[in-house]
Design an enzyme around this catalytic site. Structure first.
Site, PDB file in Angstrom:
ATOM      1  N   GLY A 222      38.934  32.501 -10.936  1.00 11.68           N
ATOM      2  CA  GLY A 222      39.155  31.883 -12.248  1.00 11.68           C
ATOM      3  C   GLY A 222      38.668  30.454 -12.323  1.00 11.68           C
ATOM      4  O   GLY A 222      38.315  29.982 -13.389  1.00 11.68           O
ATOM      5  N   ASP A 223      38.670  29.750 -11.192  1.00 15.56           N
ATOM      6  CA  ASP A 223      38.151  28.379 -11.205  1.00 15.56           C
ATOM      7  C   ASP A 223      36.702  28.379 -10.736  1.00 15.56           C
ATOM      8  O   ASP A 223      35.909  29.180 -11.170  1.00 15.56           O
ATOM      9  CB  ASP A 223      39.029  27.480 -10.325  1.00 15.56           C
ATOM     10  N   HIS A 224      36.393  27.460  -9.875  1.00 20.47           N
ATOM     11  CA  HIS A 224      35.026  27.322  -9.362  1.00 20.47           C
ATOM     12  C   HIS A 224      34.655  28.525  -8.495  1.00 20.47           C
ATOM     13  O   HIS A 224      35.315  28.788  -7.505  1.00 20.47           O
ATOM     14  CB  HIS A 224      34.918  26.069  -8.492  1.00 20.47           C
ATOM     15  N   TRP A 225      33.599  29.192  -8.841  1.00 20.26           N
ATOM     16  CA  TRP A 225      33.153  30.318  -8.003  1.00 20.26           C
ATOM     17  C   TRP A 225      31.638  30.326  -7.881  1.00 20.26           C
ATOM     18  O   TRP A 225      31.035  31.356  -7.615  1.00 20.26           O
ATOM     19  CB  TRP A 225      33.705  31.640  -8.526  1.00 20.26           C
TER      20      TRP A 225
END
Lengths: 727, 727
Positions: A315-318
């Site tokens: 959901g965040d940085h990927w």
């Protein structure tokens, strides 16, 4: 393959110091089997020894602030383009950071401006020779000489990020008053070595942790911040914040050519994910992916050695670890956790390859923005859950979970009961399906875009989205065209293909229908990818030989050779872009006898006026808004084509899409077992468990007639929102 | 200079055999001083000797049908592009005329296909070598060999027109059952010589005629007709029907290069007037103009020698003789007659250079489509008249007139009275103004387009027009952006300039405000003309030095160097074309303190959503539709800029435009004598006669306060539709 759900439950419960009793109660009621800390909470010692999986958050690049403060040279960097400055005389001065947040950015004084920056005349797009400008450290400005009056100039510069975007968001939105967090760039070998040591220490210090829940392996999503600390640009999947001189030099070694600052700032467009990516930008993405997979693989392997499983929160940085990339599997992760607010987000989680366990982290997050007096968190949750359930019918989901402050959620008993219901329904789903896949209609449906598989089930926002200001900036509320959400709950095998796929491998025989949906110029519609005769030939041949083609919004839009819609010959129509104003408008009349007409009752939502008009005598108009075509059908050779002006998500639109795909696949004369025709009820059948199910999207009772495998009619009656299983 | 209005009246009355008594009655009541025949009527002998001007219609190219039937080689020809055919295998056969009217077109068998036709692969835009195709006369088709499967092919061919477009229209729309009229192309010297002889004979045979009223000197406007005899393409000012092998050869001699069939069919766009013209097409226009002016000049001079005056009707074919062209004055015409349905059409008539008498031919034409039982022709007439009156206040008009069947009009006594009123009002106007010009506000307003002066006061239709099916195809009903109509009745000096004017001569000092209005890609907005740094520099400098810039719809739209609106730096905004989806939408809030805000009351019509967003901190939003900007203002250097999303014609919008132009011209702090602020009442002052006037557009009484030259306030009260004079 590792399945974590070996215990009885299927839910990851967020915990918080001081909430131990609540946790123990909800552990049962919510059918939990795992506990987690969240950003801002920590695991109570008493619970860490519980017989459950213990998920511990690990965001390594933010993990050692003392080191980050000592090593500004290892902070994340990025290229920013100064806002254009018009030369009013024969010299101009530009303060690169003017207009940008001074709290977040500093000029990177580690990289020599003359080597790493670029000054451009934006009126002619010429690079200004480095002899013609200087950086003045005292005023932190660039002075350009011999400018042309009334030309615009920009400086592309390397900025250092001294405040992490998420930390900044939490400080400014959620009033967190902790220190300003910095993120480290592990691309630097010294920094990487330090982080590895730090992680090993962490592993040693967390004996009770059974699952390391990584958020962020290396790089951040892109948020550019203005001088009032407001977000001015966002790209959740952009590769803008991955740059450093070292990485750029290594790229040149690896790919044999040098990237320029312009490759990153892209005339101020910053390679937005919605844009058709250039080959150079894709090379950079590959380069970053190779590094991140290597680094993440090292961390995962350390965790495994320590006897722990690993999860990644998507959901965040990927950046670099997108699960639809082939390289993702090299990392060795055990669990994919997705932030899931709707059907598309769920399919983004469930549809990727690999044997990872899939866990959906639901909204709302237990944060004060939603869990505040006067607000009912169940409204948002129910709206999400009804969309997610439809999509759950199509691909197996393994686990669910929540995040945030349990103490906040616990103030809403109604919500606690509601989640118990959700978890109960999810448990029934696991029981009846045994993680098997439901039956699909014959023939694959392929969604064609410039990204293809790499951006599977990524929302292709329509232009309308830019003019909608949602109440909460971090939560997506969709307006306008949203075909993917309609599709996410329909019984079709779906894959995502690119123009390159078609050019390199042709169109696979198992593909029965191809969808092209998106606004003109976007990566979703395809933009310049339509400037390729071999692609046009392949698609014409595909349809002529019996395939189906569905175009939505601006399919095949590219101005060339007398057409705006390059496949307008198949669709039988054209868009007015002020180039064909002399073509005489004929009153359009609906073809009531067409198969698809029976499914159009007038309450469909076809969105904006299309500015599309008929350009073939044998075009069947199914729906129009005045003279603007909204839904048309046409036969082409042995195949069929449908045009839709827009398809916002409504259940009516979703069911209409089902009928369109059935017709495009020439499946309309076959009887299909367990296929819903009721707009509000989705139905699925699981061959492995022989279970059938129907789920009511609406807040009203619904009756539905379907046929079973033997062709017998079955009538089901469902209460509002009911999810029913038939054995 | 010749003024025909030497007698007492000012009106040209259509006459008809059998209506002699009506004519004599109306001659007085309508204050006529000239009689005319119309297409389909003829002059009664008894009236031809009347003491009035006698206008006789002369359409020479249709004048000798016997000759036309004997000489198919002299009929009008044009290039048509066959509808594209997809090659399903390695050869393809195209019947060029397929899809086109067989009643109107024949393949031109005088011009060798291999020399004059062109076959193209439209998927790659390659010309197919003539070795690779053949025309088969038996089947009238072109067979192409070695085609690439699934590429599209077209044949551009020369067609002969065997039925004149106007004759066809009258036959199909008005049920005329006369013979199918053919038009001759006087470009052929033999044909020209014959027509000259024919005209001389006609002059000899018409001793009573005092004014030769030419309709069409040489070429037709463009109407392409489909195979059901329906119009499929129209361009009232297009040069498509001017082609012949002879002319093409002469063009090559004159300009030193050869035009190709593609230069005419233009990938199927046919150089529509709304398109930015290529240099090659403009050369062809110049070539045609030179010929037509020469031919028309010869006819006019013959008429003069015969003691007759000459008039040209600009409502039908006027290719090559557009009065705004400098070459027009060489023809020597005495009277310009314009078909006038609104303010823009009137300004098109009154604003051209030259000393010609200006005569407005009003609508409705006395034809059965309007003058039928159950319809009230006064409704259309009054709607037109109220628009025309506003524009009449700005530039002098000399005469008015009607056309058609007097017998039809005479069935509507109410209409007869209404025209008597119009003529009375027109007579008062002549008396009070003595053909002098009203006072204007300081500073010229220039409308910038790709055409400039050549297409002054030509309607720049918006895309919406293509999706509006009017009840009568030959009568323009405007929908969408219509700034020119708003402008036509406002007290500003207006001129039309082109990008070339700016590049060659800069911006004249007397220009205070520049308007750019039109849809992207169109000649009106400018399309590729915005891809010129020197134009951008000139306009930035113009505004920075105190000029005003008004952009409407898609001003300066051209995708390049990071901008869609090339002058977005001045306007302070940008349009979302799916390339900047990552830029974060901020809620827009209106700047209530701005000077222009006082004039926005909420009932303005700004048309469609603009998809335009702020891109400058110092932008003043005056009006918005949600987050879509509708009206904004900004200062730039010493100057000012305003953006308007759309400006359909309403009186509210027209008055708002006045306030905007006043502000852009920095005239808002001065007091202006005889300037209306009432939306429904236009006011003008005539310095030469010292007369002031106010005209009420609305069907309600209006009161208006204005200041006179001495700064004294004057209050005027007007009855519905009243036109009042103040001495």
């Amino acid at each position: 393959m590792t399945k974590v759900a070996s215990r009885k439950g299927h839910m990851t419960l967020p915990v918080e110091v001081g909430q131990e009793e609540v946790v123990l109660d909800l552990y049962q009621r919510w059918q939990a089997d795992a506990l987690r800390d969240s950003d801002g909470t920590s695991m109570p010692d008493s619970l860490a020894k519980q017989d459950s999986d213990i998920y511990s958050v690990m965001c390594l690049v933010r993990g050692d602030q003392a080191y980050a403060n000592q090593h500004p040279e290892y902070l994340h960097r990025k290229y920013l383009m100064s806002f254009p400055v018009t030369a009013m005389e024969e010299s101009a001065s530009i303060s690169p950071l003017s207009g940008y947040s001074k709290d977040k950015y500093e000029l990177d004084d580690d990289s020599d401006p003359k080597q790493w920056w670029e000054v451009r005349d934006r009126t002619t797009n010429q690079v200004i020779d480095t002899q013609q400008w200087d950086f003045e450290p005292d005023t932190k400005s660039v002075v350009i000489r011999n400018t042309t009056p009334y030309h615009e100039y920009t400086v592309t510069f390397m900025a250092r990020q001294v405040w992490d975007s998420v930390s900044m968001y939490n400080a400014l939105t959620n009033d967190w008053d902790g220190p300003r967090i910095k993120s480290l760039d592990p691309y630097h070998p010294e920094c990487r070595a330090h982080l590895i040591r730090h992680f090993q220490k962490w592993l040693d210090e967390h004996p009770h942790t059974t699952v390391v829940r990584f958020t962020t392996f290396a790089f951040l999503f892109v948020i550019d911040t203005g001088e009032k600390n407001q977000d001015i640009y966002r790209d959740w999947t952009g590769y803008g914040e991955t740059v450093s001189p070292r990485a750029l030099q290594d790229f040149e070694q690896r790919f044999g050519y040098k990237l320029s600052p312009e490759d990153f700032v892209d005339a101020g467009y910053y390679n937005g994910t919605y844009k058709v990516p250039s080959q150079r930008y894709r090379d950079w993405m590959t380069f970053v992916q190779e590094f991140v997979v290597d680094f993440a693989g090292e961390l995962v392997s350390m965790a495994h050695k320590a006897g722990k499983k690993t999860a990644m929160f998507q959901g965040d940085h990927w950046i670099g670890t997108e699960p639809f990339l082939e390289s993702y599997q090299k990392i060795g992760l055990d669990i994919n956790i997705g932030a899931v607010e709707d059907g598309v987000a769920l399919r983004r989680l469930t549809d990727s390859c690999g044997k990872q366990t899939r866990e959906a982290r639901f909204y709302p997050y237990f944060f004060p923005d939603v869990f505040r007096e006067g607000n009912d968190p169940v409204v948002e949750s129910m709206s999400n859950w009804t969309k997610i359930r439809r999509a759950m019918l199509q691909k197996p989901l393994d686990r669910i979970g929540y995040g945030g402050y349990l103490s906040l959620a616990n103030k809403f008993p109604h919500f606690i009961d509601h989640v118990a219901d959700i978890s109960q329904e999810f448990g029934d789903y696991l029981n009846h399906t045994q993680r098997s896949e439901s039956q699909k209609l014959p023939g694959k449906v392929a969604v064609l875009s410039a990204w293809g598989k790499a951006r599977s089930w990524l929302q292709n926002q329509a232009r309308d989205q830019r003019f909608y200001v949602p109440p909460r900036p971090d939560v997506m509320e969709f307006v306008g065209n949203n075909l993917l959400e309609c599709l996410s709950g329909l019984p079709f095998d779906v894959e995502f293909i690119s123009f390159e796929d078609i050019q390199e491998n042709g169109i696979s025989d198992d593909i029965k229908v191809i969808i092209n949906t998106g606004d003109a110029n976007s990566a979703w519609s395809g933009g310049e990818c339509w400037d390729k005769p071999d692609v046009l030939v392949a698609l014409r041949q595909f349809v002529a030989n019996g395939g189906g083609l569905l175009g939505v919004s601006d399919p095949s839009a590219w101005q060339k050779n007398g057409r705006y819609f390059q496949l307008g010959d198949i669709f039988g129509l054209e868009k007015e872009t002020a180039l064909t104003m002399g073509r005489v408008a004929m009153p359009v009349s609906a073809d009531k006898s067409h198969y698809l007409s029976q499914f159009v009752c007038g309450n469909e939502d076809f969105g904006n006026l299309s500015y599309v008009y008929p350009q073939a005598d044998d075009l069947s108009v199914i729906a129009a808004e005045g003279q603007h075509l909204a839904l048309t059908a046409r036969e082409y050779g042995e195949g069929r084509a449908v045009y839709l002006s827009n398809l916002p998500f409504t259940m009516n639109n979703a069911r209409l899409l089902q009928h369109i795909l059935v017709w495009l696949g020439s499946n309309e004369t076959c009887q299909h077992a367990w296929l819903s025709e009721n707009p509000y009820v989705d139905v699925a059948y699981y061959p492995e468990t022989k279970a059938a199910t129907a789920v009511n999207f609406s807040d009203e009772p619904q009756t539905i007639r379907v046929t079973d495998l033997q062709g017998q009619e079955v009538t089901l009656t469902l209460a509002p929102y009911e999810w029913q299983w038939v054995s």
